[in-house]
Design an enzyme around this catalytic site. Structure first.
Site, mmCIF file in Angstrom:
data_model
loop_
_atom_site.group_PDB
_atom_site.id
_atom_site.type_symbol
_atom_site.label_atom_id
_atom_site.label_comp_id
_atom_site.label_asym_id
_atom_site.label_seq_id
_atom_site.Cartn_x
_atom_site.Cartn_y
_atom_site.Cartn_z
ATOM 1 C CG ASP A 33 -2.081 0.947 1.078
ATOM 2 O OD1 ASP A 33 -2.475 1.229 -0.067
ATOM 3 O OD2 ASP A 33 -2.609 1.410 2.101
ATOM 4 C CG HIS A 62 -3.787 11.082 2.833
ATOM 5 N ND1 HIS A 62 -4.888 10.984 3.639
ATOM 6 C CD2 HIS A 62 -2.921 10.114 3.253
ATOM 7 C CE1 HIS A 62 -4.713 10.003 4.514
ATOM 8 N NE2 HIS A 62 -3.524 9.465 4.297
ATOM 9 N NE ARG A 120 5.184 13.548 11.198
ATOM 10 C CZ ARG A 120 4.649 13.617 9.991
ATOM 11 N NH1 ARG A 120 3.483 13.044 9.756
ATOM 12 N NH2 ARG A 120 5.259 14.269 9.014
ATOM 13 C CD GLU A 152 -6.161 5.302 4.616
ATOM 14 O OE1 GLU A 152 -5.490 4.697 3.749
ATOM 15 O OE2 GLU A 152 -5.653 5.808 5.625
ATOM 16 C CD GLU A 154 -5.330 3.099 -0.312
ATOM 17 O OE1 GLU A 154 -4.606 2.414 -1.068
ATOM 18 O OE2 GLU A 154 -5.114 3.202 0.917
ATOM 19 C CG ASP A 158 -5.548 0.838 3.686
ATOM 20 O OD1 ASP A 158 -5.488 -0.299 4.167
ATOM 21 O OD2 ASP A 158 -4.747 1.747 3.966
ATOM 22 N NE ARG A 182 -7.677 6.834 9.610
ATOM 23 C CZ ARG A 182 -6.952 6.738 8.511
ATOM 24 N NH1 ARG A 182 -5.708 6.297 8.583
ATOM 25 N NH2 ARG A 182 -7.468 7.044 7.328
ATOM 26 C CD GLN A 239 -3.071 4.553 10.650
ATOM 27 O OE1 GLN A 239 -4.296 4.602 10.525
ATOM 28 N NE2 GLN A 239 -2.265 4.987 9.717
ATOM 29 C CE LYS A 291 -3.520 2.320 7.322
ATOM 30 N NZ LYS A 291 -4.320 3.195 6.458
ATOM 31 C CB THR A 350 -7.623 -4.695 2.032
ATOM 32 O OG1 THR A 350 -6.650 -4.373 3.032
ATOM 33 C CG2 THR A 350 -7.506 -3.722 0.870
ATOM 34 C CB THR A 400 -5.758 8.285 1.296
ATOM 35 O OG1 THR A 400 -5.497 7.307 2.304
ATOM 36 C CG2 THR A 400 -7.132 8.874 1.511
ATOM 37 C CD GLU A 420 -7.161 13.587 3.810
ATOM 38 O OE1 GLU A 420 -7.284 14.648 3.165
ATOM 39 O OE2 GLU A 420 -6.854 12.506 3.270
#
Length: 432
Positions: free
Chosen positions: A133, A140, A148, A204, A206, A238, A242, A245, A258, A262, A362, A376
């Protein structure tokens, strides 16, 4: 590399009337391929045309298609077809286009070779040995990276290479299979540790990239040959927990957040079908290193595909309401192209296998409507749905539905079908 031929002619029409309807996902210019079965029958290849599936095994037995690719497409997975290379699958596409075109004698065998789509049970298109991935959207990365490090929101290597991680192939599932809310460990805001069902389940949006052919271990794939290693494309969700994660990622990256599941769409839109929708990608700054650059990629590497994600909550379903759109984004804006992903993946000699799966990452765009995950969207607060409900994260019973259409001037638009799944409650934790 894909090029335009008679199969892309906008004037081409099919004797399957539903394929000629305005806005149809599967006109004769598309001809996506997948694997299907019916009760009591073996799985085999099929091609979507309008609201029907062309049974490739039946067409071959009737003498309507022939050759190595036609034989390979009758197998219970597409791996063998992917293995023999793009020239063979392109030849099969031309055969199928001719037999489905207006005036073809195959129309007299319609009852024998066509399966109504509701009767076809779609399977995973290929046996997936490896799933990688990527993270190829500037928007994104920039949006979520600000939280962060506001001064350096992008990963250090983002502008130099397509960043990726090796994900879990065994949990790839076809559209329509439910996704169980996973259990996991994370740290709450008060510093206490917690284990239980995720409280921050996300989607997500994708694009799936399916690999054709094989390179020997230790043999890189140069950019000049990378496009020929792309069998086709589909939709990919995906799913991401969170809270899990955020806790587990440093320093090795995503793991259990993750690998829970999928989802991929059942139909693969071949690279040949997407030739009319190839467009120049965004200019890269700084320019890509030579091993990630080619004249073809600079002029044709991106794809004009509009991608959408929608939600259908239990209350909306009970009320008969339509799904509400959460994301509306353009794949053409991705910073890294699929060919660059392939070339970089194999640059260390990694052997990419037929049926290997790549996730684009994403597909977020610069507009607010282009935010392609709840992480987001939630930066500005919970999403308000048309019926008054709100969502910060996905709840049990919510269904997420992906769709996409390739559109370009002078070309017949083609669709990708759907990639959808309902969130099921977390399984009870075993007591023994």
């Amino acid at each position: 590399m894909a090029g335009r031929d008679a199969t892309h002619d906008p004037a081409l029409r099919s004797w399957v009337a539903s394929a000629n309807a305005p806005g149809a996902d599967f006109p004769i210019q598309n001809l996506p391929i997948g694997i299907f079965d019916r009760p009591g029958e073996a799985a085999r290849g099929g091609i979507a045309i309008g609201d029907a599936v062309l049974d490739l095994r039946a067409a071959r037995e009737a003498g309507l298609i022939a050759g190595e690719a036609a034989e390979a497409a009758c197998a219970p997975t597409l791996n063998r077809l992917m293995a023999i290379g793009r020239q063979a699958s392109a030849a099969l596409r031309r055969q199928v286009s001719a037999l489905l075109a207006v005036g073809a004698s195959a129309q007299t065998l319609a009852d024998r070779i066509l399966v109504p789509m509701p009767q076809a049970r779609m399977r995973l298109p290929a046996a997936v040995a490896n799933f990688s991935d990527f993270m190829a959207s500037y928007d994104h990365c920039a949006r979520l990276g600000v939280r962060r490090d506001p001064k350096n929101p992008l990963p250090q290597a983002f502008r130099q290479l397509p960043v990726a991680y090796h994900s879990r192939a065994s949990s790839v599932r076809v559209s329509g299979e439910a996704v169980a809310r996973p259990n996991g460990q994370w740290q709450r805001q008060d510093g206490t540790m917690h284990f239980g069902p995720t409280e921050a389940l996300d989607y997500e949006l994708e694009l799936a990239v399916w690999i054709a052919g094989e390179n020997a271990l230790g043999t890189p794939v140069p950019m000049a040959r990378a496009p020929d290693r792309i069998f086709g494309y589909g939709l990919l969700n995906d799913w991401s927990a969170r809270d899990i994660q955020r806790w587990e990622m440093p320093p090795l990256g995503p793991f259990l957040a993750k690998s829970l599941s999928t989802s991929v769409s059942p139909w693969i839109i071949t690279s040949e079908a997407l030739a009319p929708f190839e467009v120049p990608p965004p200019v890269q700054d700084p320019p890509a290193l030579p091993y990630l650059d080619s004249p073809w990629n600079r002029s044709h590497g991106a794809l004009a595909i509009r991608m959408k994600a929608a939600i259908l909550t239990p209350r909306m379903r009970a009320d008969g309401a339509a799904p509400a759109t959460l994301t509306d984004a353009q794949f053409a804006g991705m910073y890294w192209t699929a060919a660059q992903m392939v070339a970089h993946h194999a640059s260390n000699g990694c052997n990419l296998l037929p049926g290997d799966l790549l996730g684009s990452g994403t597909v977020s765009g610069p507009e607010d409507t282009g935010r392609a995950c709840l992480a987001e969207i939630g930066l500005t607060g919970p999403v308000a749905l048309p019926n008054g409900e709100t969502r910060r994260w996905l709840q049990d019973g919510d269904e997420v539905i992906f769709t996409a259409r390739a559109e370009a001037p002078g070309a017949v638009p083609i669709g990708f079908g759907e990639c959808r799944a309902v969130i099921a409650p977390a399984p009870a934790w075993p007591t023994e």
